[in-house]
Design a protein around this motif. Structure first.
Motif: not given
Length: 249
Positions: A100, A111, A114
């Motif tokens: 991530n 985030y 990913r």
């Protein structure tokens, strides 16, 4: 230097980004040299529109929600994101776990990209997920980048919530942990945020050596463990350097 009226806001935001810490109108104006009423009006406008927000001292200003979202959007332009995703996917395949990229928001790490592991057993933390600073590898990496006074201020006002029986909830112990992260250059999460999950994170730095975001990998036990993750540090640091170069070059 005379700054054209239509460029004053941009020059002010550029100065805030260059300094990298909360600033007062007076300190920003030492560089910009604008009339005093003008600099205060610009700060007021940016605060009203959500690009800046007052820091906890009430005098200085830090990036607001709209400016942080703008920064994240710039980092996610199609060309950069395409190359970044390719690098993340290659890393995830090499290390065998989900990887991530996270950016610091005001109250959490978020985030922004990913790459999933190929294993069917995986931990779901999709893009947009917010995770705490004090008990995640990405968050601890960010805390280690704060100046001592700012980190002390953080400790004085934050509630160190317990997520598992391994979460560090004592300010003195967290301070020692962050010192260790700062010294070794990477951060870990040993089931501190989520039972059965371990993670490791390294920084992505800008041209002045400041943390922009973090690169991390995480996975479930018993398949993953910190000794195994630490063995992948050279590869993580190599990709972090590559990803940092996408933005600063």
């Amino acid at each position: 230097m005379t700054i054209p009226t239509n460029l004053r806001l941009l020059f002010l935001l550029e100065e805030l980004a260059r300094v990298g810490v909360p600033v007062t109108p007076t300190s920003a104006n030492e560089v910009l040299g604008l009339p005093k009423p003008t600099i205060h009006r610009l700060f007021h406008t940016l605060e009203e529109e959500g690009f800046l927000q007052r820091d906890i001292d009430g005098r200085s200003y830090a990036p607001g929600t709209r400016l942080r979202r703008l920064a994240a959007s710039v980092l996610s332009t199609s060309r950069i994101r395409m190359v970044r995703q390719a690098a993340l996917s290659a890393l995830a395949k090499d290390v065998g776990e989900t990887c991530n990229i996270a950016m610091p928001e005001r109250h959490a790490m978020v985030y922004i990209d990913r790459a999933e592991t190929e294993w069917p057993l995986r931990i779901q933390l999709p893009v947009g997920t917010e995770v705490p600073f004090h008990c995640t590898a990405a968050g601890k990496m960010y805390l280690s980048s704060l100046k001592p006074g700012l980190f002390a201020r953080y400790l004085s006002i934050v509630t160190l919530e317990s997520y598992t029986d391994r979460t560090i909830t004592d300010a003195r112990l967290l301070s020692a942990e962050i010192d260790a992260v700062r010294n070794r250059g990477y951060a870990t999460d040993n089931q501190e945020f989520m039972e059965g999950m371990v993670a490791i994170a390294v920084p992505l730095l800008d041209s002045q050596g400041r943390l922009m975001s973090t690169l991390s990998m995480h996975g479930p036990m018993p398949r993953a463990d910190l000794d195994k993750f630490t063995s992948h540090l050279p590869r993580l640091q190599e990709v972090a350097k590559e990803l940092s170069g996408l933005v600063i070059n």
